[in-house]
Structures are given as structure tokens and as C-alpha cells.
Design an enzyme around this catalytic site. Sequence first.
Site, short mmCIF file in Angstrom:
data_model
loop_
_atom_site.label_atom_id
_atom_site.label_comp_id
_atom_site.label_asym_id
_atom_site.label_seq_id
_atom_site.Cartn_x
_atom_site.Cartn_y
_atom_site.Cartn_z
N HIS A 48 0.93 -1.07 0.08
CA HIS A 48 -0.04 -0.18 -0.01
C HIS A 48 0.68 1.28 -0.04
O HIS A 48 0.32 2.43 -0.02
CB HIS A 48 -1.09 -0.04 1.08
CG HIS A 48 -0.63 0.31 2.43
ND1 HIS A 48 -0.19 -0.43 3.34
CD2 HIS A 48 -0.46 1.63 3.16
CE1 HIS A 48 0.13 -0.17 4.51
NE2 HIS A 48 0.03 1.39 4.45
N GLN A 76 0.06 5.85 11.57
CA GLN A 76 0.17 6.19 10.22
C GLN A 76 1.69 6.79 9.76
O GLN A 76 2.34 7.53 10.66
CB GLN A 76 -0.58 7.39 9.75
CG GLN A 76 -1.14 7.73 8.23
CD GLN A 76 -2.15 8.64 8.38
OE1 GLN A 76 -2.10 9.71 8.06
NE2 GLN A 76 -3.55 8.17 8.34
N GLY A 77 2.21 6.35 8.97
CA GLY A 77 3.64 6.95 8.57
C GLY A 77 4.75 5.68 8.78
O GLY A 77 5.83 5.78 8.45
N ASP A 78 4.23 4.79 9.59
CA ASP A 78 5.27 3.66 9.86
C ASP A 78 5.12 2.54 8.83
O ASP A 78 5.64 1.57 8.84
CB ASP A 78 4.96 2.99 11.27
CG ASP A 78 5.28 4.13 12.60
OD1 ASP A 78 6.28 4.73 12.26
OD2 ASP A 78 4.54 4.20 13.71
N SER A 79 3.67 2.82 8.20
CA SER A 79 3.55 1.51 7.15
C SER A 79 4.83 1.17 6.23
O SER A 79 5.55 2.17 5.87
CB SER A 79 2.29 1.75 6.45
OG SER A 79 1.27 1.78 7.01
N ASP A 95 0.11 -7.72 1.31
CA ASP A 95 0.75 -6.13 1.59
C ASP A 95 2.10 -6.08 1.57
O ASP A 95 2.89 -5.73 2.67
CB ASP A 95 0.09 -5.24 2.68
CG ASP A 95 0.06 -3.92 2.63
OD1 ASP A 95 0.57 -3.52 1.80
OD2 ASP A 95 -0.05 -3.35 3.66
C1 4AZ Z 1 -1.28 3.60 8.66
O1 4AZ Z 1 -2.29 4.24 8.44
C2 4AZ Z 1 -1.36 2.65 9.80
N1 4AZ Z 1 -1.88 0.94 14.41
C3 4AZ Z 1 -0.01 2.09 10.14
C4 4AZ Z 1 -0.27 1.06 11.34
C5 4AZ Z 1 -1.31 1.03 11.91
C6 4AZ Z 1 -2.26 1.81 11.58
C7 4AZ Z 1 -2.45 2.53 10.49
C8 4AZ Z 1 -1.46 0.22 13.22
O2 4AZ Z 1 -0.13 3.62 8.05
#
Ligand code: 4AZ
Length: 249
Positions: A66, A201-204, A112
Site C-alpha cells: 500500500h 500512520q507513516g510507519d507502514s 501487503d
Molecule cells: C497507517 O495508516 C497505519 N496501528 C499503520 C499502522 C497502523 C495503523 C495505521 C497500526 O499507515
Amino acid sequence: MRLAGLLMTLMVVFAGTATAVDVRVVGGERVSIDDHPWVVYVTDASGNQFCGGTLVSPTKVVTAAHCAAMRTPRNTRVVLGREDRQSSAGVVARLTDIWVHPDYVSADQGSDVAVLTLRDAVGFTSLPLARATDEELYEPGTSGLVLGWGRTSEQGSSSRYLMGATVPVMDDGHCENAYPQFDPDEMTCAGYPEGGVDTCQGDSGGPYVAGGRLIGITSWGEGCAREGKPGVYSEVKRYAEDIEAQLRI
Ligand code: 4AZ
């Protein structure tokens, strides 16, 4: 990553009596990139960070599908060796290729996983992938490290500095209770039942590490660090062969 050290005291007024309830937002702390030289972040061509990743060979970075599905090698960069996003330390690498798992549709449907190919080999140490036989690394309760420059609270801003936090692998039954779409064959969830420590968000795309191997790729979850809503990670051992095939290209 949620930032440790915030202590909020909520005054809950109930039936005429005021009760102090501690809501301690615990979680990440600053870590040195020298201890984790394989953690990277992904930016657009203007340098805006939007995801994390892991260097797994001198020219290959594993991230989330993603993070990569809508991008081109031309408009994407990988930043290596830069703990402080406001510094110019390390290397900004250009890409020649982006592989997205062919079964990827959306994060919560699994697959993913993506691999970015760097144009020029880099000298940073890479992290080995979990293998299909590394079942013990996924035993519930196993401590893993999550890393990233993502938000330090659910509605907060992303982090200037690299943050890390330790979260245990949760048993699949707990993950399935938390999320109807959780697929134990392709996903691992991690965190504490009470929440408080999580990716955000941003750690993905960034790493979930145990036993010196990449066991997960930060993928999705409902909010960040919420009670009963663990973080969900792509289960690297399930994709090890697909990823290894990309490393040979
Ligand atoms: C994101 O939006 C996201 N708490 C990444 C990790 C988590 C939630 C959202 C897990 O990138």
C-alpha cells in the site's frame, strides 16, 4: 509510533463524584539508527516521508504494497542512514523498479508486500528475512521491535526522529476477535490487550523485527494504540519465497 512519557489525567465526573483516571500513553522511544542500519524511510520526489521500509540486500528494500502500489520509480526515493529527518545524513537513493505482490488489493486483504530496487548498491547492513521455518519467531508473546518515523499519537504529527517500540506477537484468536478481516495465514498482529504501544500512520512498510530477522511489515490497524485494536503486520515468513525471488532479480 506512540511516544512514551505523556501522562494525562482525565477528571471523570460520575454521579457527582470526581475520579482521577490515568491514561498513560506509552510506547516508543528514540532509538539510534546505528543500532538498526537497515531501517529506511520512503519519500516522494520532494522528500516528503510517507512510509518506512527495510533494507534486505544492497539494492533491495522491503515495504508495504500500500506504500508502493500507486508509485513509480521516478517519483519515489528511499532514505537510508538518516535518523533525524531534518538532517542531511545518510543517502537518498533512487529506484529502478517497484514490485508489488500480484495478489495485493488493499492492506486488510493481505499480500501487503512490495520490493523496491535501488539504482545504486548501498553500504548499509541489511536485515535477513524470516524464513518459512522460523515458526518460533511468531509464537504469541515473542517480543519484537517496531521502528519508524510515523505519528507519535493517533491524531498527531509524524516523528522527526526514528522511534522504536517493543510489542509482543499476539495469538491469532485475539487478532481475529479484534478484526473480522484478519487472515492468520498472511498476517501477524502485535501489541498489548490494553493498547498503548503501536505503530501508526507513516510507519507502514517499516520493520517488525525478532530474532535478528524481519518477521513483519507494518500494514494496518484501527487507529493507533487503541485498547483491543492491535497493529497488523504482513507475515514475512509467509512471503519469504516471493520476496527472495525478487532479491535474485
Ligand atoms: C497507517 O495508516 C497505519 N496501528 C499503520 C499502522 C497502523 C495503523 C495505521 C497500526 O499507515
